[in-house]
Motif scaffolding. Structure first.
Motif, PDB file in Angstrom:
ATOM      1  N   VAL A 205      27.467 -11.715 -19.987  1.00  0.00           N
ATOM      2  CA  VAL A 205      26.297 -12.593 -20.049  1.00  0.00           C
ATOM      3  C   VAL A 205      25.757 -12.773 -18.637  1.00  0.00           C
ATOM      4  O   VAL A 205      26.501 -13.166 -17.729  1.00  0.00           O
ATOM      5  CB  VAL A 205      26.651 -13.961 -20.667  1.00  0.00           C
ATOM      6  CG1 VAL A 205      25.429 -14.878 -20.655  1.00  0.00           C
ATOM      7  CG2 VAL A 205      27.167 -13.784 -22.094  1.00  0.00           C
ATOM      8  N   TRP A 206      24.486 -12.453 -18.451  1.00  0.00           N
ATOM      9  CA  TRP A 206      23.796 -12.605 -17.172  1.00  0.00           C
ATOM     10  C   TRP A 206      22.658 -13.593 -17.357  1.00  0.00           C
ATOM     11  O   TRP A 206      22.083 -13.702 -18.451  1.00  0.00           O
ATOM     12  CB  TRP A 206      23.211 -11.272 -16.704  1.00  0.00           C
ATOM     13  CG  TRP A 206      24.214 -10.240 -16.283  1.00  0.00           C
ATOM     14  CD1 TRP A 206      25.170  -9.636 -17.058  1.00  0.00           C
ATOM     15  CD2 TRP A 206      24.350  -9.671 -14.981  1.00  0.00           C
ATOM     16  NE1 TRP A 206      25.888  -8.738 -16.319  1.00  0.00           N
ATOM     17  CE2 TRP A 206      25.406  -8.725 -15.045  1.00  0.00           C
ATOM     18  CE3 TRP A 206      23.669  -9.847 -13.770  1.00  0.00           C
ATOM     19  CZ2 TRP A 206      25.799  -7.976 -13.937  1.00  0.00           C
ATOM     20  CZ3 TRP A 206      24.055  -9.103 -12.670  1.00  0.00           C
ATOM     21  CH2 TRP A 206      25.118  -8.186 -12.751  1.00  0.00           C
ATOM     22  N   LEU A 207      22.322 -14.303 -16.277  1.00  0.00           N
ATOM     23  CA  LEU A 207      21.174 -15.201 -16.321  1.00  0.00           C
ATOM     24  C   LEU A 207      20.197 -14.839 -15.212  1.00  0.00           C
ATOM     25  O   LEU A 207      20.589 -14.713 -14.050  1.00  0.00           O
ATOM     26  CB  LEU A 207      21.608 -16.661 -16.182  1.00  0.00           C
ATOM     27  CG  LEU A 207      20.478 -17.660 -16.499  1.00  0.00           C
ATOM     28  CD1 LEU A 207      21.011 -18.850 -17.275  1.00  0.00           C
ATOM     29  CD2 LEU A 207      19.773 -18.153 -15.235  1.00  0.00           C
ATOM     30  N   LEU A 235      24.185 -14.084 -11.663  1.00  0.00           N
ATOM     31  CA  LEU A 235      22.815 -14.577 -11.565  1.00  0.00           C
ATOM     32  C   LEU A 235      21.935 -13.576 -10.825  1.00  0.00           C
ATOM     33  O   LEU A 235      22.314 -13.062  -9.769  1.00  0.00           O
ATOM     34  CB  LEU A 235      22.783 -15.906 -10.813  1.00  0.00           C
ATOM     35  CG  LEU A 235      23.374 -17.115 -11.542  1.00  0.00           C
ATOM     36  CD1 LEU A 235      23.778 -18.193 -10.548  1.00  0.00           C
ATOM     37  CD2 LEU A 235      22.369 -17.675 -12.539  1.00  0.00           C
ATOM     38  N   VAL A 236      20.766 -13.320 -11.385  1.00  0.00           N
ATOM     39  CA  VAL A 236      19.720 -12.574 -10.696  1.00  0.00           C
ATOM     40  C   VAL A 236      18.454 -13.422 -10.757  1.00  0.00           C
ATOM     41  O   VAL A 236      18.411 -14.448 -11.445  1.00  0.00           O
ATOM     42  CB  VAL A 236      19.481 -11.183 -11.329  1.00  0.00           C
ATOM     43  CG1 VAL A 236      20.708 -10.296 -11.174  1.00  0.00           C
ATOM     44  CG2 VAL A 236      19.068 -11.301 -12.790  1.00  0.00           C
ATOM     45  N   VAL A 260      19.935 -15.711  -2.352  1.00  0.00           N
ATOM     46  CA  VAL A 260      21.209 -15.024  -2.116  1.00  0.00           C
ATOM     47  C   VAL A 260      22.270 -16.025  -1.684  1.00  0.00           C
ATOM     48  O   VAL A 260      23.431 -15.947  -2.107  1.00  0.00           O
ATOM     49  CB  VAL A 260      21.027 -13.891  -1.088  1.00  0.00           C
ATOM     50  CG1 VAL A 260      22.372 -13.336  -0.627  1.00  0.00           C
ATOM     51  CG2 VAL A 260      20.189 -12.763  -1.696  1.00  0.00           C
ATOM     52  N   ARG A 261      21.889 -16.990  -0.850  1.00  0.00           N
ATOM     53  CA  ARG A 261      22.861 -18.003  -0.436  1.00  0.00           C
ATOM     54  C   ARG A 261      23.350 -18.827  -1.633  1.00  0.00           C
ATOM     55  O   ARG A 261      24.480 -19.327  -1.641  1.00  0.00           O
ATOM     56  CB  ARG A 261      22.246 -18.912   0.624  1.00  0.00           C
ATOM     57  CG  ARG A 261      23.249 -19.841   1.262  1.00  0.00           C
ATOM     58  CD  ARG A 261      22.731 -20.454   2.531  1.00  0.00           C
ATOM     59  NE  ARG A 261      23.754 -21.223   3.207  1.00  0.00           N
ATOM     60  CZ  ARG A 261      23.602 -21.808   4.386  1.00  0.00           C
ATOM     61  NH1 ARG A 261      22.460 -21.688   5.036  1.00  0.00           N
ATOM     62  NH2 ARG A 261      24.576 -22.492   4.936  1.00  0.00           N
ATOM     63  N   ALA A 262      22.483 -18.934  -2.653  1.00  0.00           N
ATOM     64  CA  ALA A 262      22.864 -19.645  -3.881  1.00  0.00           C
ATOM     65  C   ALA A 262      23.552 -18.724  -4.887  1.00  0.00           C
ATOM     66  O   ALA A 262      23.749 -19.100  -6.043  1.00  0.00           O
ATOM     67  CB  ALA A 262      21.635 -20.286  -4.520  1.00  0.00           C
ATOM     68  N   ARG A 263      23.927 -17.528  -4.443  1.00  0.00           N
ATOM     69  CA  ARG A 263      24.621 -16.524  -5.262  1.00  0.00           C
ATOM     70  C   ARG A 263      23.729 -15.964  -6.369  1.00  0.00           C
ATOM     71  O   ARG A 263      24.177 -15.662  -7.474  1.00  0.00           O
ATOM     72  CB  ARG A 263      25.926 -17.091  -5.843  1.00  0.00           C
ATOM     73  CG  ARG A 263      26.996 -17.337  -4.790  1.00  0.00           C
ATOM     74  CD  ARG A 263      28.266 -17.894  -5.394  1.00  0.00           C
ATOM     75  NE  ARG A 263      28.137 -19.317  -5.694  1.00  0.00           N
ATOM     76  CZ  ARG A 263      29.038 -20.028  -6.355  1.00  0.00           C
ATOM     77  NH1 ARG A 263      30.127 -19.435  -6.823  1.00  0.00           N
ATOM     78  NH2 ARG A 263      28.854 -21.311  -6.577  1.00  0.00           N
ATOM     79  N   VAL A 264      22.441 -15.840  -6.054  1.00  0.00           N
ATOM     80  CA  VAL A 264      21.471 -15.256  -6.978  1.00  0.00           C
ATOM     81  C   VAL A 264      20.910 -13.994  -6.329  1.00  0.00           C
ATOM     82  O   VAL A 264      20.334 -14.056  -5.242  1.00  0.00           O
ATOM     83  CB  VAL A 264      20.323 -16.234  -7.279  1.00  0.00           C
ATOM     84  CG1 VAL A 264      19.332 -15.603  -8.264  1.00  0.00           C
ATOM     85  CG2 VAL A 264      20.846 -17.556  -7.814  1.00  0.00           C
ATOM     86  N   PRO A 266      18.172 -11.346  -5.841  1.00  0.00           N
ATOM     87  CA  PRO A 266      16.772 -11.052  -6.178  1.00  0.00           C
ATOM     88  C   PRO A 266      16.674  -9.723  -6.930  1.00  0.00           C
ATOM     89  O   PRO A 266      17.165  -8.696  -6.454  1.00  0.00           O
ATOM     90  CB  PRO A 266      16.083 -10.994  -4.806  1.00  0.00           C
ATOM     91  CG  PRO A 266      16.919 -11.887  -3.941  1.00  0.00           C
ATOM     92  CD  PRO A 266      18.334 -11.645  -4.398  1.00  0.00           C
ATOM     93  N   TYR A 267      16.055  -9.760  -8.095  1.00  0.00           N
ATOM     94  CA  TYR A 267      16.052  -8.624  -9.008  1.00  0.00           C
ATOM     95  C   TYR A 267      14.660  -7.992  -9.095  1.00  0.00           C
ATOM     96  O   TYR A 267      14.471  -6.833  -8.739  1.00  0.00           O
ATOM     97  CB  TYR A 267      16.530  -9.126 -10.368  1.00  0.00           C
ATOM     98  CG  TYR A 267      16.552  -8.130 -11.503  1.00  0.00           C
ATOM     99  CD1 TYR A 267      17.001  -6.830 -11.325  1.00  0.00           C
ATOM    100  CD2 TYR A 267      16.153  -8.517 -12.787  1.00  0.00           C
ATOM    101  CE1 TYR A 267      17.042  -5.937 -12.378  1.00  0.00           C
ATOM    102  CE2 TYR A 267      16.192  -7.637 -13.848  1.00  0.00           C
ATOM    103  CZ  TYR A 267      16.632  -6.343 -13.642  1.00  0.00           C
ATOM    104  OH  TYR A 267      16.664  -5.468 -14.692  1.00  0.00           O
ATOM    105  N   TYR A 268      13.692  -8.759  -9.561  1.00  0.00           N
ATOM    106  CA  TYR A 268      12.313  -8.265  -9.674  1.00  0.00           C
ATOM    107  C   TYR A 268      11.361  -9.157  -8.889  1.00  0.00           C
ATOM    108  O   TYR A 268      11.468 -10.388  -8.929  1.00  0.00           O
ATOM    109  CB  TYR A 268      11.846  -8.275 -11.125  1.00  0.00           C
ATOM    110  CG  TYR A 268      12.263  -7.090 -11.954  1.00  0.00           C
ATOM    111  CD1 TYR A 268      12.334  -5.804 -11.415  1.00  0.00           C
ATOM    112  CD2 TYR A 268      12.552  -7.249 -13.310  1.00  0.00           C
ATOM    113  CE1 TYR A 268      12.701  -4.722 -12.194  1.00  0.00           C
ATOM    114  CE2 TYR A 268      12.920  -6.172 -14.099  1.00  0.00           C
ATOM    115  CZ  TYR A 268      12.992  -4.909 -13.535  1.00  0.00           C
ATOM    116  OH  TYR A 268      13.352  -3.847 -14.319  1.00  0.00           O
TER     117      TYR A 268
END
Length: 353
Positions: A205-207, A235-236, A260-264, A266-268
């Motif tokens: 499961v990804w969000l 997360l992305v 990125v610092r929030a562990r997300v 960047p995807y699109y």
């Protein structure tokens, strides 16, 4: 004074101090056509009611939304043409969209589904949801299911858990991805029950969180993202390139670093879709390519999303970022580095011709 309720009308925005009364008087036709919803979390941060600020521009209605261009489309990315069953969009062979509801915590003024989402919008009833799940079960090529809509995190945790469990039980589904504004628009909703609803036993499961400006990554939003990440859910992010909001290299750099610092990851980075009344948000693709190029070397690969355009008519996303390589195998290649310097590839041997 802190806001306590979501503003769902022009009067609600005025009462919350997010919209001047004289501006509200001019926005009646906009409110009749497009849904309004701004959460208390955002009402308290809306640039002091500045409609030109990076948050106000995204969430507060504007007279410019009544300016409809000939090229704009009610269904700009062609969902309807690829919807074999209510709630399903099957555009790519190995993945489908599952749109369980059409409600959102906020209604972004640039939304590509703005003609479909809002109060009273269609949601899948139990029989329709069962038919959508049956469609997925019957097609072994479907490897990824993307819950979107509407915002899937607006579902009651028990109903969300039921959908995730139903997909988890399909042997050929390997990934469930949810697209949501909730972590930045209504972070208090991300509680233990919601996080538990996202857990699956056999399926990843990804969000994907929709975030367009660093000002959206408040302490509360970062805490909500941390709760999801700490639960082991990757997360992305998705960001829409918006004129007057984030069409600036420094703003994009700050946003992607903060994600990125929030562990997300960047995807699109989406080029703005041709949704009705959104021309004032759209940039020229050449400007988008220039901005993406400016990030190369300025931030690490972790901070680099793919710049994409969703081709009108339902033909899918196409990367439209800058090119760094020219030539061919016979004549040789020339590759450009992040400083703009050009280099032969393979390099010419010392003293070679």
């Amino acid at each position: 004074m802190k806001s306590t309720a979501t503003a769902r009308s022009l009067d609600g925005l005025v009462a919350a101090g997010a919209l001047a009364p004289e501006r509200a008087a001019a926005l009646g036709r906009v409110a009749e056509r497009y849904a309004i919803a701004v959460t208390p979390h955002l009402l308290d941060r809306l640039d002091g009611g500045d409609p030109a600020g990076p948050l106000g521009r995204q969430y507060l209605p504007s007279e410019q939304e009544l300016e409809i261009r000939p090229e704009e489309l009610a269904d700009p990315i062609g969902d309807d043409a690829h919807s074999p069953v209510k709630g399903i969009v099957h555009r790519y062979p190995d993945r489908v969209l599952l749109k369980a509801l059409h409600a959102c915590p906020v209604y972004c003024r640039f939304c590509f589904r703005r003609e479909m989402v809002g109060p009273g919008g269609d949601a899948l009833d139990p029989a329709e949801l069962a038919a959508a799940l049956d469609y997925i079960r019957a097609r072994e090529e479907v490897w990824e299911v993307i819950l979107t809509g509407g915002d899937p995190l607006m579902l009651a945790p028990r109903r969300l858990a039921g959908i995730v469990a139903g997909l988890d039980a399909v042997p050929h589904v390997g990934v469930v991805r949810l697209h949501s504004r909730v972590p930045v628009a209504d972070p208090g909703r991300i509680d233990d029950a919601v996080v538990a609803a996202l857990k699956a036993s056999d399926t990843a499961v990804w969000l994907a969180v929709h975030c367009n400006h660093p000002d959206e990554l408040t302490a509360e939003a970062r805490s909500a993202l941390a709760r999801i990440a700490d639960a082991g859910i990757p997360l992305v992010s998705q960001t829409v390139l918006l004129r007057g909001v984030n069409d600036d290299a420094a703003v994009l750099e700050a946003l992607f670093r903060a994600l990125v610092r929030a562990r997300v990851k960047p995807y699109y980075l989406h080029h703005g879709d041709l949704a009705p009344g959104t021309a004032h948000f759209r940039t020229d693709p050449a400007r988008g390519r220039e901005l993406v190029r400016s990030l190369r070397g300025r931030v690490s690969g972790l901070c680099q999303p793919t710049y994409v355009l969703d081709i009108p008519g339902g033909h899918g996303k196409a990367p439209i970022g800058p090119d760094y390589l020219e030539g061919d195998a016979e004549a040789g290649y020339v590759v450009e580095d992040y400083r703009g310097n050009r280099h032969a590839y393979p390099p010419k041997p010392p003293g070679g011709a």
